[in-house]
Scaffold this motif. Structure first.
Motif, mmCIF file in Angstrom:
data_model
loop_
_atom_site.group_PDB
_atom_site.id
_atom_site.type_symbol
_atom_site.label_atom_id
_atom_site.label_comp_id
_atom_site.label_asym_id
_atom_site.label_seq_id
_atom_site.Cartn_x
_atom_site.Cartn_y
_atom_site.Cartn_z
ATOM 1 N N ARG A 81 0.708 -1.047 -0.070
ATOM 2 C CA ARG A 81 -0.074 0.200 0.163
ATOM 3 C C ARG A 81 0.709 0.960 0.150
ATOM 4 O O ARG A 81 1.968 1.338 0.808
ATOM 5 C CB ARG A 81 -0.780 0.413 1.540
ATOM 6 N N VAL A 135 -7.630 11.631 -1.964
ATOM 7 C CA VAL A 135 -7.645 12.594 -1.775
ATOM 8 C C VAL A 135 -7.718 13.680 -1.650
ATOM 9 O O VAL A 135 -6.178 13.750 -1.376
ATOM 10 C CB VAL A 135 -7.647 11.835 0.068
ATOM 11 N N ALA A 177 -2.012 -0.988 -4.299
ATOM 12 C CA ALA A 177 -2.753 -0.100 -4.291
ATOM 13 C C ALA A 177 -2.255 1.605 -3.089
ATOM 14 O O ALA A 177 -1.523 1.279 -2.068
ATOM 15 C CB ALA A 177 -3.514 -0.769 -2.622
ATOM 16 N N THR A 208 -3.186 12.177 -3.062
ATOM 17 C CA THR A 208 -3.109 12.778 -2.558
ATOM 18 C C THR A 208 -2.657 14.753 -3.225
ATOM 19 O O THR A 208 -1.528 13.889 -3.633
ATOM 20 C CB THR A 208 -3.102 13.409 -0.928
ATOM 21 N N ALA A 253 -7.334 4.175 -7.479
ATOM 22 C CA ALA A 253 -6.543 5.441 -6.947
ATOM 23 C C ALA A 253 -7.880 5.322 -6.043
ATOM 24 O O ALA A 253 -8.754 6.176 -6.206
ATOM 25 C CB ALA A 253 -5.638 6.792 -6.964
ATOM 26 N N ASP A 254 -7.585 5.437 -4.308
ATOM 27 C CA ASP A 254 -8.294 5.831 -3.304
ATOM 28 C C ASP A 254 -8.136 7.721 -3.223
ATOM 29 O O ASP A 254 -6.276 7.948 -3.234
ATOM 30 C CB ASP A 254 -8.006 5.764 -2.008
ATOM 31 N N LYS A 302 -9.092 8.589 -9.811
ATOM 32 C CA LYS A 302 -10.171 7.593 -9.882
ATOM 33 C C LYS A 302 -10.703 6.518 -10.518
ATOM 34 O O LYS A 302 -10.473 5.098 -10.332
ATOM 35 C CB LYS A 302 -11.680 8.530 -9.096
ATOM 36 N N ARG A 353 -3.232 5.082 -2.691
ATOM 37 C CA ARG A 353 -4.017 6.408 -1.527
ATOM 38 C C ARG A 353 -3.203 7.626 -2.435
ATOM 39 O O ARG A 353 -2.339 7.675 -1.963
ATOM 40 C CB ARG A 353 -3.808 6.271 -0.893
#
Length: 327
Positions: free
Chosen positions: A3, A49, A27, A31, A46-47, A42, A29
């Motif tokens: 991650r 923020v 995975a 930002t 990706a997640d 997205k 995240r």
């Protein structure tokens, strides 16, 4: 699945890095501050923020992450020292602390070859080549400070690596190629020192590969900076002339003596620094050094320690992208 947190994910390098990490099985995240890139991130999986790192809860951002890729920075040849300090140094320090508290095992920092910028030719720079004693602008000073913070934090269980990618070229580049194209479109090309300065362009995909390899080889390279480029230096004048051919423009070559240009750059920086609003000078000592003097990398360490080898011709990519960026 490993991650990763990617800061600066809405920028040119960050977008490519997020895509590259997901392709490599991470995975992610992601930002950043640009809302316009959210849907792209997205779509990659990706997640996302959306936040400003100056205001964000960095511990929360790092929670549940194995490795931080810190690509966010204020990257500009001009600006207030205090702003560069807050964004490039203070945020990095806080992010390092948060990564350690939350149990990350690696921190990969995107540094800058601006730490070498000086009024002299520098060919075949290695990781042992010392940075200039007097960085030429706030960006170079703060990136060097942040890099030293990152590398000093390396220890077993928390490996830190600094990657210095040279002159990035890619479809989302908003810095290097646009500035060169602006110079080409003016109709006059200044020729400094006879046009002998060489630049080492790097395709953004090769920079991404180096960043991923840094994490994958973190135990071997922890605590080290690594210089990265495309490995095919070209004279800045030759690059400008080839871009002119692609764009079908014929600017006039104007030889410019260095001594008065250095005085002009210094005076312009002083005047603009005192002017209301601090407008960016047309030329700064940093920009002059980059245009007038060679800076190329010896990739021996990257090849042996990471297994890095450039896979893309950054000059060809620049020529391909130029018409679209100039439109």
């Amino acid at each position: 699945m490993r991650r990763a947190l990617v800061t600066g994910a809405t920028g040119g390098l960050g977008l490519a890095l997020t895509e590259g990490l997901i392709a490599a099985g991470y995975a992610v995240r992601a930002t950043g501050r640009s809302a316009g890139a959210v849907q792209r991130l997205k779509a990659m999986g990706a997640d996302v923020v959306l936040c400003d790192l100056l205001q964000a809860d960095l511990t929360r951002l790092c929670d549940g992450v194995d490795v931080v890729f810190h690509a966010a920075a204020l990257s500009s040849p001009w600006g207030a020292e205090a702003v560069f300090q807050r964004i490039n140094v203070d945020v990095t320090e806080r992010l390092l602390a948060s990564a350690q508290v939350t149990g990350c095992d690696a921190f990969v920092f995107v540094s800058s070859p601006s730490i070498y910028a000086d009024f002299k030719d520098q060919e075949g720079l290695t990781e042992d080549s010392p940075p200039t004693l007097r960085p030429l602008n706030a960006y170079a000073r703060t990136k060097l400070t942040a890099e030293r913070q990152v590398l000093a934090a390396d220890r077993p269980g928390f490996r830190t690596i600094s990657i210095r990618p040279r002159a990035l070229i890619g479809p989302d580049d908003a810095v290097l190629l646009p500035r060169i194209l602006e110079m080409v479109r003016r109709g006059r090309l200044p020729v400094l020192r006879g046009g002998v300065a060489r630049i080492d362009l790097t395709d953004v995909r090769d920079a991404v590969k180096a960043l991923v390899l840094a994490d994958q080889n973190r135990e071997a390279v922890g605590g080290r900076p690594i210089n990265i480029s495309g490995g095919q230096p070209i004279r800045i004048l030759d690059l400008a002339e080839r871009l002119c051919e692609v764009l079908e423009v014929r600017p006039r070559l104007v030889p410019v003596p260095m001594a008065p240009m250095r005085v002009l750059a210094s005076v312009s920086e002083t005047v603009c620094g005192a002017w209301p609003g601090r407008p960016e000078p047309k030329i700064t000592p940093y920009t002059l050094a980059i245009l007038a003097y060679s800076q190329t990398f010896d990739l021996s360490y990257a090849r042996t320690a990471l297994g890095y080898s450039p896979a893309h011709d950054a000059v060809a990519i620049a020529l391909d992208l130029a018409p679209r960026m100039a439109a």
